[in-house]
Design an enzyme around this catalytic site. Structure first.
Site, mmCIF file in Angstrom:
data_model
loop_
_atom_site.group_PDB
_atom_site.id
_atom_site.type_symbol
_atom_site.label_atom_id
_atom_site.label_comp_id
_atom_site.label_asym_id
_atom_site.label_seq_id
_atom_site.Cartn_x
_atom_site.Cartn_y
_atom_site.Cartn_z
ATOM 1 C CE LYS A 1 6.049 13.001 43.637
ATOM 2 N NZ LYS A 1 5.557 12.978 44.945
ATOM 3 C CG ASP A 2 0.506 8.699 38.946
ATOM 4 O OD1 ASP A 2 0.560 9.381 40.034
ATOM 5 O OD2 ASP A 2 -0.456 8.047 38.957
ATOM 6 C CE LYS A 3 6.013 5.771 30.477
ATOM 7 N NZ LYS A 3 6.389 4.440 29.921
ATOM 8 C CE LYS B 1 8.101 11.745 37.062
ATOM 9 N NZ LYS B 1 6.682 11.424 36.988
#
Length: 738
Positions: free
Chosen positions: A273-275, A244
């Site tokens: 997970k981090d955006k 992503k």
């Protein structure tokens, strides 16, 4: 050359004004909870590192200027699984074996129940007692007599407050009576639960989840989140690698779930997970075909799924070893390259303070630890207001919706305007619509792992402050009497068993029934949770049994011990200032009470693993400086995907995604500047000249630092970057550098 001013001193904290303990407590930017309680309708200041206890560094070296996450592709995260393998997206195609997943014919219940079950019933009698055994015998009698499914009612076993015993009963049915399924329901009182046993409707001919509407069935289906007919020779869970860009895990899975026509809770994953990053992680989904997910790739925006396989078990939170980070800092300015090299080498050799990063406390102007403290005090209405009220720094359209609700209390109108990604706000409003004024129930309507995030955030807030005091008071060179460590070898003096996950009172893992799971938003599981913990003695120090790297600090809970030195006071004094008692609860709502949580431990100092770094010179700020998994696939074959537009300098500009990678001829022009002094502090790749192949080359050459490091789960790469730069990692600060 101009550079950002760096605070430096001979102290281990690099803060000349850092006074013992009181500096942390009396920091001017620290939030005043008493004031917050009195003025919950007012806007709050954005959270800064000092607000949440992040104030010290390990090294005395000067920092330098560098922009973190100027582009989301400057921050690449790859999950590391429990076997130590880095998870990467390598293939977007469904495996050919996918055609064999579905059985050609349905399995009838009669095929499973033609034999006698006397032995199983007697075995169950010894486990659950005569009364429950008789109930089970009657249920099996109804099934084997040929009664229609509609006439077979579930049975509810005797109330049971012992979770381990309930788990044993669940496992008994899974192993011995597979045509029956179990789940957990509320018991006659708040402290007990009951196990419900019923026929697996999906296994009977003419049955299944679509045989009747849910309202007519009167209860939830068991394991009916995917295809009804599934081969016994194929794992029930489809595991895939989720890639992503610039999206958080829940947002990406919510979109995939919508396209598949299933609920987001059908997915399992090890951690969020981090955006603002490019990330790859493992995900499992129950009884879905790889071909269905693979077909979505051409329609997905900034999301891809691949590397499909079928497994027996779904993923759960915490089932990972860590994460591999590839971080590019752009616009690097320092007095000299030697300053950068020294800082990078120090990070590899000494590591960083293992703070909970700012992400832990939310990106909005109402930090999650403030909400957590309010919940711990039992102030339900105030907590609801803090979540719903207007806040500083939000998009204008969101602020208008919040203002609208505050002025009108029109729930229906607000829900129509409120974006679906604001899960907590929507959950609260939907509950208040049904139960006006029941603020506690409204808070409980928030998905469990999301609402627990608030309390976990407050625990992290206390831990950060304790870690800062440990560093400033006792330094970073040696262990001291009273420190806590994990036991080594046969050392069992003054030990306490490491604790389990905070969900132990909530039956969150009793069954495999994903229909009872809330949406997962990434609460951390405690690290090394089964190790023993002890207090360091003078004898330990003289014997050299432990080093500074072994020091741990507790996340507050009912089953942790605190250091036997001044650091312990930090927890209680800070909590007291917030009107919170760490040993007594003012209410009986377990999930919002620290005394009902077991707690955990966390290492104070963390060294990056497999650390390497590289200096790059570039002229095109739009050119990616690190390859993503999708870039690597695209080099092997064309990939027809839609990439997420990058944001530079705060503007949503379309990436020059058709820019070619560095050509073979350019590789001949790479300039390397190597340093052979990196024996134990990370590998320096060199200094690379990256020329722009798109756009103009007339821009001034700039310097970038690309880092590669692996960290255990729940460690924050931003805290490693902070140790390098000696500057704040807040988004607001780095926006000013763009």
């Amino acid at each position: 050359m101009w550079r950002i001013p760096v605070v430096s001193s001979s102290s281990s904290c690099l803060l000349s004004s850092l006074k013992p303990y009181l500096f942390v407590c009396n920091n001017k930017r620290r939030f005043n909870f008493n004031k917050t309680r009195a003025t919950t309708t007012s806007l709050m200041t954005s959270v800064d590192e000092s607000d949440v206890g992040i104030s010290c560094y390990i090294s005395n070296l000067p920092g330098f200027r560098g922009v973190l996450k100027q582009r989301y592709s400057d921050f690449i995260v790859n999950e590391v699984d429990t076997d130590g393998n880095v998870v990467r997206l390598t293939c977007l195609d469904a495996p050919p074996e996918d055609v064999s997943v579905v059985e050609p014919a349905e399995t009838k219940v009669s095929d499973q129940t033609n034999k006698s079950h006397d032995v199983e019933i007697e075995s169950f009698r010894s486990l659950a007692g005569d009364a429950d055994a008789e109930r089970l015998e009657a249920l099996i009698g109804q099934i084997t007599s040929g009664n229609s499914e509609d006439s077979i009612s579930p049975i509810v076993l005797s109330a049971n407050s012992d979770k381990s015993h309930r788990t044993a009963i669940h496992n008994f049915f899974k192993e011995n009576l597979k045509f029956l399924v179990t789940d957990t329901v509320d018991g006659p009182d708040a402290s007990s639960k009951c196990i419900r046993v019923r026929l697996n409707s999906g296994g009977k001919n003419s049955g299944g989840r679509n045989s009747k509407k849910r309202k007519e069935r009167g209860d939830k289906p068991f394991d009916s989140r995917g295809s009804e007919n599934w081969s016994e020779h194929v794992g029930k869970f489809l595991r895939f690698h989720l890639y992503k860009e610039n999206k958080d895990t829940q947002e990406a899975l919510g979109l995939i779930a919508k396209m598949l026509g299933i609920q987001p809770r059908s997915f399992g994953f090890a951690g969020t997970k981090d955006k603002r990053a490019v990330s790859t992680q493992r995900v499992t989904v129950f009884k879905q075909h790889a071909s269905r997910l693979a077909a979505l790739n051409k329609r997905l925006f900034g999301i891809q799924a691949g590397d499909f396989c079928y497994v027996k078990e779904g993923l759960m939170l915490g089932q990972l070893q860590g994460n591999r980070f590839t971080v590019t800092l752009r616009g690097v300015i320092a007095d000299s390259e030697d300053v950068i090299k020294a800082a990078a080498n120090s990070l590899g050799r000494h590591g960083f303070i293992n703070y909970f990063g700012l992400q832990r406390f939310g990106s909005g102007s109402v930090p999650t630890h403030l909400v957590g403290a309010t919940l711990l005090r039992g102030e339900w209405k105030t907590a609801v207001s803090m979540i719903l009220d207007p806040r500083e720094g939000e998009r204008n359209d969101i602020s208008k919706v919040r203002e609208y609700y505050k002025e009108t209390e029109d729930i229906d109108g607000t829900l129509r305007k409120l974006p679906r990604y604001l899960v907590a706000e929507r959950s609260i409003l939907q509950c208040l619509k049904k139960c006006p004024g029941n603020y506690l129930q409204a808070l409980k309507a928030i998905p469990r792992t999301l609402r627990m995030m608030y309390v976990h955030s407050y625990q992290s807030y206390l831990w950060n402050h304790a870690a800062s005091v440990r560093v400033q008071k006792y330094g970073i060179e040696q262990i001291v009497v009273g420190d806590l460590v994990y036991c080594k070898g046969d050392d069992t003096e003054k030990v306490m068993v490491g604790v389990n996950s905070e969900c132990e009172d909530d039956d969150c893992n009793e069954t495999d029934d994903g229909t009872t799971l809330d949406e997962i938003l990434g609460a951390d599981l405690p690290e090394e949770k089964y190790k023993l913990v002890k207090t360091v003695t003078a004898e330990d120090i003289n014997a050299g049994n432990y080093t500074i790297d072994d020091v741990i600090l507790p996340m507050p809970g009912s089953r942790v011990i605190y250091p036997m030195n001044d650091v312990a006071n930090v927890y209680h004094d800070f909590a007291k200032k917030d009107a919170i008692n760490l040993t007594e609860s003012v209410h009986n709502i377990k999930e919002f009470s620290i005394t009902s949580m077991t707690g955990s431990y966390r290492r104070v100092f963390q060294k990056p693993m497999d650390f390497e770094w590289e200096l790059l010179r570039y002229t095109d700020g739009n050119k990616p400086l690190a390859e993503t998994d999708l870039d690597i696939i695209a080099k092997a074959r064309p990939v027809d995907v839609v990439k997420e537009p990058e944001s530079t300098n705060g503007n949503e500009e379309k990436d020059l995604v058709d820019c070619m990678k560095q050509s073979e001829s350019d590789k001949n022009d790479i300039e390397h500047s190597t340093d052979n002094s990196q024996a134990d502090c990370g590998r320096e790749v060199g200094v690379t000249q990256v020329e722009s192949l798109c756009g103009s080359n007339s821009q001034e050459s700039q310097l970038a630092l690309k880092l590669g490091l692996t960290l255990p789960s729940s460690c924050y790469a931003t805290m490693a970057i902070r140790e390098l730069l000696k500057t704040s990692t807040s988004v607001a600060f780095h926006k000013t550098l763009n």
